[in-house]
Design a protein around this motif. Structure first.
Motif, PDB file in Angstrom:
ATOM      1  N   MET A 167       0.755  -1.186  -0.107  1.00 53.16           N
ATOM      2  CA  MET A 167      -0.119   0.028  -0.071  1.00 53.16           C
ATOM      3  C   MET A 167       0.839   1.262  -0.015  1.00 53.16           C
ATOM      4  SD  MET A 167      -2.791   1.270   2.597  1.00 53.16           S
ATOM      5  CE  MET A 167      -3.662   2.740   2.504  1.00 53.16           C
ATOM      6  N   VAL A 168       0.479   2.302  -0.747  1.00 48.12           N
ATOM      7  CA  VAL A 168       1.337   3.462  -0.698  1.00 48.12           C
ATOM      8  C   VAL A 168       0.753   4.398   0.041  1.00 48.12           C
ATOM      9  CG1 VAL A 168       2.085   5.342  -2.369  1.00 48.12           C
ATOM     10  CG2 VAL A 168       2.303   2.764  -3.224  1.00 48.12           C
ATOM     11  N   THR A 169       1.482   4.881   0.874  1.00 48.38           N
ATOM     12  CA  THR A 169       1.098   6.160   2.001  1.00 48.38           C
ATOM     13  C   THR A 169       2.099   7.320   1.651  1.00 48.38           C
ATOM     14  OG1 THR A 169       2.024   4.791   3.717  1.00 48.38           O
ATOM     15  CG2 THR A 169      -0.386   4.683   3.483  1.00 48.38           C
ATOM     16  N   ILE A 170       1.962   8.408   1.529  1.00 44.99           N
ATOM     17  CA  ILE A 170       2.656   9.305   1.229  1.00 44.99           C
ATOM     18  C   ILE A 170       2.589  10.538   2.158  1.00 44.99           C
ATOM     19  CG2 ILE A 170       3.455  11.247  -0.594  1.00 44.99           C
ATOM     20  CD1 ILE A 170       1.803   9.348  -2.543  1.00 44.99           C
ATOM     21  N   CYS A 171       3.793  11.060   2.406  1.00 44.41           N
ATOM     22  CA  CYS A 171       3.840  12.618   3.403  1.00 44.41           C
ATOM     23  C   CYS A 171       4.623  13.257   2.629  1.00 44.41           C
ATOM     24  CB  CYS A 171       4.665  12.222   4.755  1.00 44.41           C
ATOM     25  SG  CYS A 171       5.034  13.436   5.721  1.00 44.41           S
ATOM     26  N   ALA A 172       4.134  14.568   2.585  1.00 40.42           N
ATOM     27  CA  ALA A 172       4.613  15.483   1.539  1.00 40.42           C
ATOM     28  C   ALA A 172       5.372  16.548   2.753  1.00 40.42           C
ATOM     29  CB  ALA A 172       3.489  16.401   1.154  1.00 40.42           C
ATOM     30  N   VAL A 173       6.722  16.813   2.047  1.00 40.28           N
ATOM     31  CA  VAL A 173       7.731  17.497   3.016  1.00 40.28           C
ATOM     32  C   VAL A 173       8.040  18.978   2.099  1.00 40.28           C
ATOM     33  CG1 VAL A 173      10.045  17.831   3.781  1.00 40.28           C
ATOM     34  CG2 VAL A 173       8.719  15.648   4.139  1.00 40.28           C
ATOM     35  N   ILE A 174       7.685  20.107   2.522  1.00 38.12           N
ATOM     36  CA  ILE A 174       7.857  21.586   1.815  1.00 38.12           C
ATOM     37  C   ILE A 174       8.516  22.422   2.690  1.00 38.12           C
ATOM     38  CG2 ILE A 174       6.604  23.231   1.059  1.00 38.12           C
ATOM     39  CD1 ILE A 174       4.164  21.607   0.854  1.00 38.12           C
ATOM     40  N   ALA A 175       9.883  22.675   2.169  1.00 36.13           N
ATOM     41  CA  ALA A 175      10.713  23.541   2.804  1.00 36.13           C
ATOM     42  C   ALA A 175      10.436  25.052   2.142  1.00 36.13           C
ATOM     43  CB  ALA A 175      12.345  23.408   2.282  1.00 36.13           C
ATOM     44  N   ALA A 176      10.212  25.872   3.211  1.00 30.80           N
ATOM     45  CA  ALA A 176       9.724  27.257   2.914  1.00 30.80           C
ATOM     46  C   ALA A 176      10.432  28.330   3.708  1.00 30.80           C
ATOM     47  CB  ALA A 176       8.250  27.250   3.396  1.00 30.80           C
ATOM     48  N   TYR A 177      10.799  29.436   2.698  1.00 32.74           N
ATOM     49  CA  TYR A 177      11.425  30.565   3.386  1.00 32.74           C
ATOM     50  C   TYR A 177      10.577  31.767   2.809  1.00 32.74           C
ATOM     51  CZ  TYR A 177      15.054  34.213   4.262  1.00 32.74           C
ATOM     52  OH  TYR A 177      15.657  35.230   4.852  1.00 32.74           O
ATOM     53  N   ASN A 178      10.082  32.602   3.484  1.00 29.84           N
ATOM     54  CA  ASN A 178       9.475  33.810   3.255  1.00 29.84           C
ATOM     55  C   ASN A 178       8.449  33.671   2.148  1.00 29.84           C
ATOM     56  OD1 ASN A 178      10.750  35.216   5.129  1.00 29.84           O
ATOM     57  ND2 ASN A 178      12.193  36.227   3.770  1.00 29.84           N
ATOM     58  N   GLU A 179       7.570  32.427   2.079  1.00 30.32           N
ATOM     59  CA  GLU A 179       6.584  32.082   1.043  1.00 30.32           C
ATOM     60  C   GLU A 179       5.174  32.286   1.626  1.00 30.32           C
ATOM     61  OE1 GLU A 179       7.432  31.741  -1.692  1.00 30.32           O
ATOM     62  OE2 GLU A 179       9.156  31.011  -1.686  1.00 30.32           O
ATOM     63  N   GLU A 180       5.039  33.365   2.171  1.00 31.47           N
ATOM     64  CA  GLU A 180       3.592  33.879   2.637  1.00 31.47           C
ATOM     65  C   GLU A 180       2.405  33.791   1.532  1.00 31.47           C
ATOM     66  OE1 GLU A 180       3.721  37.295   5.192  1.00 31.47           O
ATOM     67  OE2 GLU A 180       3.894  38.559   3.373  1.00 31.47           O
ATOM     68  N   ARG A 181       3.008  34.304   0.350  1.00 31.62           N
ATOM     69  CA  ARG A 181       2.056  34.364  -0.706  1.00 31.62           C
ATOM     70  C   ARG A 181       1.672  33.073  -1.184  1.00 31.62           C
ATOM     71  NH1 ARG A 181       3.816  37.241  -6.696  1.00 31.62           N
ATOM     72  NH2 ARG A 181       1.751  36.946  -7.449  1.00 31.62           N
ATOM     73  N   HIS A 182       2.343  31.999  -1.249  1.00 32.05           N
ATOM     74  CA  HIS A 182       1.933  30.961  -1.844  1.00 32.05           C
ATOM     75  C   HIS A 182       1.779  29.412  -0.966  1.00 32.05           C
ATOM     76  CE1 HIS A 182       2.230  32.519  -5.856  1.00 32.05           C
ATOM     77  NE2 HIS A 182       3.271  32.749  -5.734  1.00 32.05           N
ATOM     78  N   VAL A 183       2.220  29.599   0.233  1.00 28.80           N
ATOM     79  CA  VAL A 183       2.437  28.277   0.995  1.00 28.80           C
ATOM     80  C   VAL A 183       1.037  27.619   1.308  1.00 28.80           C
ATOM     81  CG1 VAL A 183       2.466  29.420   3.179  1.00 28.80           C
ATOM     82  CG2 VAL A 183       3.562  27.243   2.762  1.00 28.80           C
ATOM     83  N   ALA A 184      -0.205  28.661   1.349  1.00 37.59           N
ATOM     84  CA  ALA A 184      -1.157  28.040   1.830  1.00 37.59           C
ATOM     85  C   ALA A 184      -1.986  27.227   0.591  1.00 37.59           C
ATOM     86  CB  ALA A 184      -2.287  29.160   2.492  1.00 37.59           C
ATOM     87  N   ASP A 185      -1.968  27.982  -0.704  1.00 37.41           N
ATOM     88  CA  ASP A 185      -2.068  27.254  -1.857  1.00 37.41           C
ATOM     89  C   ASP A 185      -1.612  26.121  -1.881  1.00 37.41           C
ATOM     90  OD1 ASP A 185      -4.070  29.586  -2.284  1.00 37.41           O
ATOM     91  OD2 ASP A 185      -2.540  30.441  -3.281  1.00 37.41           O
TER      92      ASP A 185
END
Length: 224
Positions: free
Chosen positions: A1-19
């Protein structure tokens, strides 16, 4: 079974991170955002969007952020980790292009390769990526068209035994070389969306490409 966790590195990305988080959440079981010392509201917006947020007290570099995310995510019950950027360089709607390959049991490492076009990106970014990708292809013995793409799906078991040292954008090269050296099978899938919108890139194309190529020599021939 494939189960996935996303890892997102962010630096001053308030404009797009929520989207990015909202677009990613429907394709994965958990979203982990590493706020790399942002001075804006990135962490708050990521938390409000439903992500687990890990924070650095100061900006340490993308490599450090990815490694922090890895350390946390590898403790979760996930068969694969998905990596993508927080600035909408990668379209979350294209995540199924990567996950469908894993669901068919193919590829330890699925790389989303962007369409590199001179008319769609800054010239310095275009040439640095093309040159770096050709050099890296020679190191790993397999063709790679977009070696600096951070849009990746990797089997968790392979990452648990991986020793990483990169602190900056060269983390992309280190992971690719070391996994292929360890016998990981590489699958490449084209992804179409590539956004620039006049935004200031955090990558310094020629300096970072030279540094990446020098470190690639280290990762390929000297590092364990």
């Amino acid at each position: 079974m494939v189960t996935i966790c996303a890892v997102i590195a962010a630096y001053n990305e308030e404009r797009h991170v929520a989207d990015v988080i909202h677009g990613t959440a429907s394709h994965v079981s958990q979203v982990v955002v590493v706020d790399d010392g942002s001075t804006d509201t990135t962490a708050r917006r990521a938390r409000e969007a439903g992500a687990i947020v890990l924070s650095h007290g100061r900006n340490l570099g993308k490599g450090c952020a990815v490694r922090t995310g890895l350390e946390y995510a590898l403790k979760l019950p996930c068969s694969h980790l998905l990596f993508l950027d927080a600035d909408l360089q990668h379209d979350p709607a294209e995540i199924p292009k990567l996950t469908s390959i894993a669901m068919r049991g193919k590829g330890d490492f699925v790389l989303g390769e962007r369409e590199l076009r001179k008319d769609a990106m800054p010239a310095a970014r275009f040439y640095s990526n093309v040159i770096g990708s050709r050099i890296l292809s020679g190191f790993i013995g397999a063709p790679v068209a977009d070696s600096q793409s951070g849009f990746r799906l990797i089997r968790s078991a392979l990452l648990r035994d991986l020793s990483l040292t990169a602190t900056g954008y060269e983390i992309q090269t280190e992971v690719l070389i070391k996994l292929v050296r360890a016998g990981a099978t590489l699958e490449r899938v084209p992804v179409q969306r590539l956004r620039y919108e006049g935004a200031q890139s955090k990558i310094r194309p020629f300096r970072d490409t030279f540094r990446t190529c020098m470190l690639a020599l280290q990762y390929r021939y000297l590092s364990g």
